[in-house]
Design a protein around this motif. Structure first.
Motif, PDB file in Angstrom:
ATOM      1  N   PRO A  97     -42.680  32.030  36.247  1.00 25.18           N
ATOM      2  CA  PRO A  97     -41.515  31.465  35.566  1.00 25.18           C
ATOM      3  C   PRO A  97     -41.699  29.969  35.341  1.00 25.18           C
ATOM      4  N   ALA A  98     -41.069  29.449  34.323  1.00 31.20           N
ATOM      5  CA  ALA A  98     -41.137  28.014  34.047  1.00 31.20           C
ATOM      6  C   ALA A  98     -40.464  27.227  35.163  1.00 31.20           C
ATOM      7  N   THR A  99     -40.911  26.000  35.371  1.00 30.26           N
ATOM      8  CA  THR A  99     -40.446  24.996  36.352  1.00 30.26           C
ATOM      9  C   THR A  99     -40.989  25.228  37.757  1.00 30.26           C
ATOM     10  N   VAL A 100     -41.692  26.330  37.986  1.00 26.54           N
ATOM     11  CA  VAL A 100     -42.273  26.598  39.303  1.00 26.54           C
ATOM     12  C   VAL A 100     -43.759  26.248  39.267  1.00 26.54           C
ATOM     13  N   PRO A 101     -44.232  25.344  40.130  1.00 20.51           N
ATOM     14  CA  PRO A 101     -45.657  25.010  40.137  1.00 20.51           C
ATOM     15  C   PRO A 101     -46.487  26.161  40.686  1.00 20.51           C
ATOM     16  N   VAL A 102     -47.768  26.169  40.348  1.00 15.54           N
ATOM     17  CA  VAL A 102     -48.656  27.237  40.801  1.00 15.54           C
ATOM     18  C   VAL A 102     -48.859  27.160  42.314  1.00 15.54           C
ATOM     19  N   HIS A 103     -49.146  25.975  42.812  1.00 14.14           N
ATOM     20  CA  HIS A 103     -49.462  25.807  44.222  1.00 14.14           C
ATOM     21  C   HIS A 103     -48.658  24.639  44.793  1.00 14.14           C
ATOM     22  N   PRO A 104     -48.575  24.523  46.110  1.00 12.81           N
ATOM     23  CA  PRO A 104     -47.851  23.395  46.697  1.00 12.81           C
ATOM     24  C   PRO A 104     -48.424  22.063  46.234  1.00 12.81           C
ATOM     25  N   CYS A 105     -47.558  21.168  45.792  1.00  9.78           N
ATOM     26  CA  CYS A 105     -47.994  19.855  45.325  1.00  9.78           C
ATOM     27  C   CYS A 105     -46.772  18.952  45.220  1.00  9.78           C
ATOM     28  N   GLY A 106     -46.983  17.674  45.523  1.00  9.07           N
ATOM     29  CA  GLY A 106     -45.893  16.723  45.416  1.00  9.07           C
ATOM     30  C   GLY A 106     -44.699  17.125  46.252  1.00  9.07           C
ATOM     31  N   GLN A 107     -43.534  17.188  45.624  1.00 12.16           N
ATOM     32  CA  GLN A 107     -42.315  17.559  46.342  1.00 12.16           C
ATOM     33  C   GLN A 107     -42.146  19.067  46.465  1.00 12.16           C
ATOM     34  N   TYR A 108     -43.039  19.827  45.850  1.00 11.12           N
ATOM     35  CA  TYR A 108     -42.914  21.282  45.857  1.00 11.12           C
ATOM     36  C   TYR A 108     -43.887  21.904  46.863  1.00 11.12           C
ATOM     37  N   ARG A 109     -43.351  22.751  47.702  1.00 14.26           N
ATOM     38  CA  ARG A 109     -44.196  23.501  48.631  1.00 14.26           C
ATOM     39  C   ARG A 109     -43.743  24.956  48.684  1.00 14.26           C
ATOM     40  N   LYS A 110     -42.542  25.160  49.210  1.00  7.63           N
ATOM     41  CA  LYS A 110     -42.026  26.536  49.264  1.00  7.63           C
ATOM     42  C   LYS A 110     -41.659  27.040  47.868  1.00  7.63           C
ATOM     43  N   ASN A 111     -41.236  26.122  46.992  1.00  7.62           N
ATOM     44  CA  ASN A 111     -40.944  26.485  45.602  1.00  7.62           C
ATOM     45  C   ASN A 111     -42.222  26.411  44.768  1.00  7.62           C
ATOM     46  N   SER A 112     -43.209  27.224  45.122  1.00 10.53           N
ATOM     47  CA  SER A 112     -44.452  27.339  44.367  1.00 10.53           C
ATOM     48  C   SER A 112     -44.829  28.810  44.305  1.00 10.53           C
ATOM     49  N   VAL A 113     -45.597  29.182  43.296  1.00 10.85           N
ATOM     50  CA  VAL A 113     -45.940  30.591  43.113  1.00 10.85           C
ATOM     51  C   VAL A 113     -46.657  31.146  44.338  1.00 10.85           C
ATOM     52  N   ILE A 114     -47.639  30.411  44.834  1.00 13.26           N
ATOM     53  CA  ILE A 114     -48.410  30.903  45.984  1.00 13.26           C
ATOM     54  C   ILE A 114     -47.525  31.083  47.211  1.00 13.26           C
ATOM     55  N   GLY A 382     -44.756  14.596  43.139  1.00 15.65           N
ATOM     56  CA  GLY A 382     -43.972  13.439  43.513  1.00 15.65           C
ATOM     57  C   GLY A 382     -43.617  13.430  44.967  1.00 15.65           C
ATOM     58  N   GLY A 383     -42.766  12.499  45.310  1.00 15.84           N
ATOM     59  CA  GLY A 383     -42.249  12.455  46.658  1.00 15.84           C
ATOM     60  C   GLY A 383     -43.143  11.728  47.610  1.00 15.84           C
ATOM     61  N   LEU A 385     -46.148  12.491  49.019  1.00 21.58           N
ATOM     62  CA  LEU A 385     -47.576  12.740  49.103  1.00 21.58           C
ATOM     63  C   LEU A 385     -48.315  11.415  49.132  1.00 21.58           C
ATOM     64  N   LEU A 386     -49.074  11.180  50.180  1.00 21.60           N
ATOM     65  CA  LEU A 386     -49.736   9.895  50.339  1.00 21.60           C
ATOM     66  C   LEU A 386     -50.958   9.777  49.454  1.00 21.60           C
ATOM     67  N   GLU A 387     -51.743  10.810  49.392  1.00 16.74           N
ATOM     68  CA  GLU A 387     -52.974  10.756  48.623  1.00 16.74           C
ATOM     69  C   GLU A 387     -53.202  12.100  47.965  1.00 16.74           C
ATOM     70  N   PRO A 388     -52.680  12.334  46.738  1.00 12.50           N
ATOM     71  CA  PRO A 388     -52.773  13.636  46.085  1.00 12.50           C
ATOM     72  C   PRO A 388     -54.201  14.119  46.020  1.00 12.50           C
ATOM     73  N   GLY A 389     -54.359  15.409  46.322  1.00 11.75           N
ATOM     74  CA  GLY A 389     -55.672  16.003  46.255  1.00 11.75           C
ATOM     75  C   GLY A 389     -56.478  15.822  47.534  1.00 11.75           C
ATOM     76  N   VAL A 390     -56.032  14.949  48.432  1.00 10.56           N
ATOM     77  CA  VAL A 390     -56.747  14.691  49.671  1.00 10.56           C
ATOM     78  C   VAL A 390     -55.869  14.968  50.872  1.00 10.56           C
ATOM     79  N   SER A 391     -54.571  14.738  50.710  1.00 18.69           N
ATOM     80  CA  SER A 391     -53.652  14.832  51.836  1.00 18.69           C
ATOM     81  C   SER A 391     -53.600  16.229  52.426  1.00 18.69           C
ATOM     82  N   LEU A 392     -53.464  16.287  53.723  1.00 17.09           N
ATOM     83  CA  LEU A 392     -53.266  17.531  54.443  1.00 17.09           C
ATOM     84  C   LEU A 392     -51.829  17.577  54.912  1.00 17.09           C
ATOM     85  N   SER A 393     -51.110  18.647  54.563  1.00 15.23           N
ATOM     86  CA  SER A 393     -49.693  18.735  54.916  1.00 15.23           C
ATOM     87  C   SER A 393     -49.487  19.740  56.028  1.00 15.23           C
ATOM     88  N   ILE A 394     -48.664  19.377  56.994  1.00 11.79           N
ATOM     89  CA  ILE A 394     -48.375  20.238  58.133  1.00 11.79           C
ATOM     90  C   ILE A 394     -46.877  20.287  58.340  1.00 11.79           C
TER      91      ILE A 394
END
Length: 465
Positions: A97-114, A382-383, A385-394
């Protein structure tokens, strides 16, 4: 809508950050929050260096690990469900669906397709074969293991994969098939792509239009270093005399390729604010995502203003427009040569809208900082994320020490939906600060992917029927 939850972001100190105090670093690099917040977060131990509480005056060093413990508020997404189209031991195909990102990124984590597939179908780890912009809907292929993902990667790299999208564009698109070869350059800071352009005297406009329509290609050494060759074929499916439904077949995969190629041809996606107008508010100034910033209009540069100044923005790099019928009336394609668009902006209504959105965005936390240049991969990030593409989120509930510390971070007051964090810049609202609730799915939908011996398809959206 996801209830706010606690989360820890990790990142390594970049070379250019070295020598700054930890507060200066956050206040300067992540301006979505006020400096006072970062000072308090450091004092309370929510921001740490190498896992240790430091003073606000602490000077960071290259490659050190920083952590930021936050009360995370995810932006809402549209209510459309992730529909499973096909499922097997090695692959799962869905309609995104539109507005849902494919994977966790920025401010989106649980609201992602994966994340949604894992929560609803217990899918386990998934590997996206390709990606779609957050605002784009349609076919999405996900591999269940690295072996299958590698097979699709090889097919894509070999150029055997054919992609088809459908878009609703402004204007009556030519009936003949159009093939556009125009180099695309992506600006990661502003989250916007463009066809390589440079300033040209207005008297050369007529010559440039004629050359472009004849398939001329002009290149410069500077453009070779910045732009990427891009090719898209377009075919009109229908038109009502105002808008057109167009089949889009990208032969290359550049960020926002279809969107910017349609804009360049003079037939932008009808609800794509980021590419509908020649001048849009930059996300670096609006402190929000690129698509949301584009809803804040700026006074455009009209064609008459261009003539008065004898300067026009002309595409001169790797432009090759081919039409299947040479008898095509040039009046249908006058827009490709001029990058500025004569849009109706600046009236009282739009000025009021700009003031309203600017107020909403003033202290916005949503900021799109992602710099990926993968094909159709522009998740509106957004939000924190300190270093997009490198950051590890826990997530906090996965870290025992953070669970113990939660009691000192969280207020005892509880609103009807979630526990309020007194330091959080979003609480007591559920939606993040700066979110205006005006997200809209683009009229761009992926309908088909095919390779050497496989094909997957997705039904057309309602707006394309």
């Amino acid at each position: 809508m996801v209830r706010p939850y606690f989360f820890e972001f990790l990142a390594h100190v970049k070379k250019r950050w070295e020598g700054k105090t930890v507060v200066d670093l956050f206040a300067q690099e992540f301006r979505q929050r006020p400096r006072e917040y970062y000072e308090e977060a450091v004092k309370r131990g929510r921001i740490r260096v190498e896992g240790k509480v430091v003073a606000p005056s602490y000077v960071v060093r290259d490659s050190q690990t920083m952590s930021h413990f936050v009360h995370r508020h995810e932006p809402p997404v549209l209510a459309g469900r992730v529909i499973v189209l096909e499922e097997g031991p090695d692959i799962i195909v869905v309609s995104k669906p539109a507005t849902v990102p494919v994977h966790p990124c920025g401010q989106y984590r649980k609201n992602s397709v994966i994340s949604i597939l894992e929560a609803e179908h217990k899918t386990g780890p998934l590997f996206p074969v390709h990606r779609l912009d957050r605002l784009v809907s349609g076919l999405l292929i996900l591999a269940r293991n690295s072996r299958t993902a590698d097979f699709f990667r090889q097919e894509i790299e070999a150029g055997v994969v054919q992609k088809q999208y459908v878009a609703k564009v402004k204007g009556v698109f030519p009936a003949e098939e159009v093939e556009l070869n125009a180099a695309v350059i992506y600006d990661p800071r502003e989250g916007r792509s463009s066809v390589e352009v440079r300033a040209r005297p207005a008297k050369e406009i007529a010559v440039e239009i004629e050359s472009t329509l004849k398939g001329a290609s002009k290149r410069t050494p500077e453009s070779d270093a910045k732009s990427k060759e891009s090719c898209t074929k377009f075919r009109r499916l229908s038109t009502d005399g105002v808008d057109s439904i167009v089949q889009c077949m990208p032969l290359t995969g550049r960020t926002h390729q279809i969107r910017v190629h349609l804009q360049y041809l003079g037939f932008p996606i009808a609800n794509d604010d980021l590419y509908l107008h020649s001048n849009v508010t930059k996300r670096s100034k609006a402190n929000t995502t690129a698509d949301r910033a584009a809803k804040i209009p700026e006074v455009p540069e009209t064609i008459s203003e261009v003539k008065d100044s004898s300067i026009a923005v002309l595409s001169t790099v790797s432009v090759d427009v081919n039409y299947s019928d040479e008898r095509l009336d040039s009046s249908n394609v006058t827009a490709p040569s001029v990058a500025v668009t004569n849009t109706k902006q600046g009236d009282n209504t739009r000025e009021a809208e700009r003031e309203k959105l600017q107020e909403h965005s003033k202290n916005a936390e949503i900021i799109d900082r992602r710099s990926s240049e993968d094909a159709e991969n522009a998740c509106s990030n957004g939000g924190d994320l300190l270093e997009p593409g490198v950051s590890l989120s826990i997530e906090a509930n996965e870290v025992p020490e953070l669970q113990k510390e939660r009691s000192q971070f969280v207020s005892k007051s509880i609103n009807p939906n979630f526990m309020v964090d007194p330091l959080c810049t979003h609480c007591p609202n559920m939606a993040p600060t700066g979110y205006t609730g005006d997200d809209e799915g683009l009229w761009l939908h992926c309908i088909r992917y095919s390779g050497s011996n496989w094909t997957y398809e997705c039904p057309l959206p309602e707006w394309a029927l």
